[in-house]
Design a protein around this motif. Structure first.
Motif, PDB file in Angstrom:
ATOM      1  N   ASP A  61       0.389  11.969   5.408  1.00  0.00           N
ATOM      2  CA  ASP A  61       1.672  12.549   5.015  1.00  0.00           C
ATOM      3  C   ASP A  61       2.567  11.461   4.440  1.00  0.00           C
ATOM      4  N   LYS A  62       3.347  11.833   3.437  1.00  0.00           N
ATOM      5  CA  LYS A  62       4.209  10.869   2.744  1.00  0.00           C
ATOM      6  C   LYS A  62       5.299  10.317   3.661  1.00  0.00           C
ATOM      7  N   GLN A  63       5.513   9.018   3.549  1.00  0.00           N
ATOM      8  CA  GLN A  63       6.649   8.335   4.161  1.00  0.00           C
ATOM      9  C   GLN A  63       7.370   7.618   3.035  1.00  0.00           C
ATOM     10  N   GLU A  64       8.668   7.592   3.080  1.00  0.00           N
ATOM     11  CA  GLU A  64       9.433   6.979   1.994  1.00  0.00           C
ATOM     12  C   GLU A  64       9.612   5.485   2.231  1.00  0.00           C
ATOM     13  N   THR A  65       8.475   4.797   2.374  1.00  0.00           N
ATOM     14  CA  THR A  65       8.461   3.352   2.559  1.00  0.00           C
ATOM     15  C   THR A  65       7.734   2.710   1.391  1.00  0.00           C
ATOM     16  N   VAL A  85       3.871  -1.328  -4.021  1.00  0.00           N
ATOM     17  CA  VAL A  85       5.152  -2.030  -3.894  1.00  0.00           C
ATOM     18  C   VAL A  85       5.207  -2.821  -2.587  1.00  0.00           C
ATOM     19  N   GLY A  86       4.721  -2.245  -1.499  1.00  0.00           N
ATOM     20  CA  GLY A  86       4.736  -2.947  -0.216  1.00  0.00           C
ATOM     21  C   GLY A  86       3.855  -4.185  -0.213  1.00  0.00           C
ATOM     22  N   ALA A  87       2.739  -4.138  -0.927  1.00  0.00           N
ATOM     23  CA  ALA A  87       1.832  -5.290  -1.004  1.00  0.00           C
ATOM     24  C   ALA A  87       2.365  -6.351  -1.959  1.00  0.00           C
ATOM     25  N   GLY A  88       3.191  -5.947  -2.938  1.00  0.00           N
ATOM     26  CA  GLY A  88       3.811  -6.906  -3.857  1.00  0.00           C
ATOM     27  C   GLY A  88       3.027  -7.114  -5.136  1.00  0.00           C
ATOM     28  N   GLN A  89       3.639  -7.835  -6.056  1.00  0.00           N
ATOM     29  CA  GLN A  89       3.069  -7.983  -7.391  1.00  0.00           C
ATOM     30  C   GLN A  89       1.905  -8.960  -7.481  1.00  0.00           C
ATOM     31  N   THR A  90       1.575  -9.652  -6.414  1.00  0.00           N
ATOM     32  CA  THR A  90       0.415 -10.556  -6.463  1.00  0.00           C
ATOM     33  C   THR A  90      -0.876  -9.853  -6.040  1.00  0.00           C
ATOM     34  N   MET A  91      -0.742  -8.628  -5.520  1.00  0.00           N
ATOM     35  CA  MET A  91      -1.894  -7.859  -5.050  1.00  0.00           C
ATOM     36  C   MET A  91      -2.136  -6.680  -5.991  1.00  0.00           C
ATOM     37  N   VAL A  92      -3.412  -6.386  -6.281  1.00  0.00           N
ATOM     38  CA  VAL A  92      -3.753  -5.320  -7.208  1.00  0.00           C
ATOM     39  C   VAL A  92      -4.873  -4.464  -6.614  1.00  0.00           C
ATOM     40  N   LEU A  93      -4.892  -3.180  -6.988  1.00  0.00           N
ATOM     41  CA  LEU A  93      -5.966  -2.300  -6.547  1.00  0.00           C
ATOM     42  C   LEU A  93      -7.261  -2.756  -7.213  1.00  0.00           C
ATOM     43  N   TYR A  94      -8.301  -2.947  -6.408  1.00  0.00           N
ATOM     44  CA  TYR A  94      -9.541  -3.562  -6.873  1.00  0.00           C
ATOM     45  C   TYR A  94     -10.732  -2.841  -6.248  1.00  0.00           C
ATOM     46  N   SER A  95     -11.820  -2.798  -6.977  1.00  0.00           N
ATOM     47  CA  SER A  95     -13.094  -2.379  -6.419  1.00  0.00           C
ATOM     48  C   SER A  95     -14.186  -3.169  -7.121  1.00  0.00           C
ATOM     49  N   ALA A  96     -15.125  -3.695  -6.362  1.00  0.00           N
ATOM     50  CA  ALA A  96     -16.205  -4.489  -6.943  1.00  0.00           C
ATOM     51  C   ALA A  96     -17.077  -3.636  -7.862  1.00  0.00           C
ATOM     52  N   ASN A  97     -17.257  -2.373  -7.489  1.00  0.00           N
ATOM     53  CA  ASN A  97     -18.054  -1.442  -8.296  1.00  0.00           C
ATOM     54  C   ASN A  97     -17.782  -0.027  -7.799  1.00  0.00           C
TER      55      ASN A  97
END
Length: 190
Positions: A61-65, A85-97
């Motif tokens: 369920d959505k939380q406004e955080t 946004v919580g992880a910040g601009q140095t972290m990106v969504l990634y998947s090896a494959n």
């Protein structure tokens, strides 16, 4: 005409002008700071929202955080980098494959060929504005919410479980330390 449109969108994005993507229901941004924050709903039947806890991506369920807020940087031609946004601009969504669950990874630790870009394609599920996310250049596996476990992973088909919707987010209401009184004194109590 498609080539000209793609070139024009890339040119405007390079100039820092926000433009609407052909398939994505959000404004394309050329940088993290210029990108708007959105809540990212997965599977319109469950109405769950994606969030980050540590480096793991979950849904509930959505939380406004800020853990529930996402930004998209890039364009249709080169793909989008997806940030939390919580992880910040140095972290990106990634998947090896396409058989490895996505997670948040520090950009600085990844090589130039790492799978940090995502393609957006239109979904007919759940009403207007639905879209699919797949690794850039991979048109055979899409991010999906598993129907039984609820885990986010990849699916070889496209259905409601692979459909995302966005809602523009305002400022996060992140939990604050409990209210109380904090007294700083340089004097020794007598």
């Amino acid at each position: 005409m498609k080539t000209f449109s793609t070139f024009f969108v890339m040119l405007l994005a390079a100039l820092g002008v926000a433009v609407q993507s052909q398939a994505a229901p959000f404004e394309a941004a050329a940088s993290y700071d210029a990108a708007k924050a959105y809540y990212l709903q997965i599977n319109p039947n469950t109405k769950n929202y994606c969030y980050v806890s540590g480096s793991s991506v979950g849904n509930q369920d959505k939380q406004e955080t800020s853990a529930f807020m996402w930004k998209f940087v890039g364009n249709d031609a080169d793909g989008y980098q997806v940030y939390n946004v919580g992880a910040g601009q140095t972290m990106v969504l990634y998947s090896a494959n396409a058989s490895t669950a996505p997670s948040m990874v520090a950009l600085a630790t990844l090589g130039a060929s790492a799978n940090t870009r995502w393609d957006i394609s239109e979904s007919p599920h759940g009403g207007a504005g639905g879209f699919y996310l797949s690794l850039h250049g991979n048109s055979s596996a899409w991010l999906n919410r598993n129907g039984s476990s609820g885990a986010i992973g990849f699916w070889s088909g496209k259905d409601a479980g692979s459909t995302f919707h966005i809602e523009e987010a305002g400022d996060p209401v992140d939990p604050q330390p409990t209210d109380g009184v904090f007294k700083l004194s340089t004097e020794t109590e007598k």
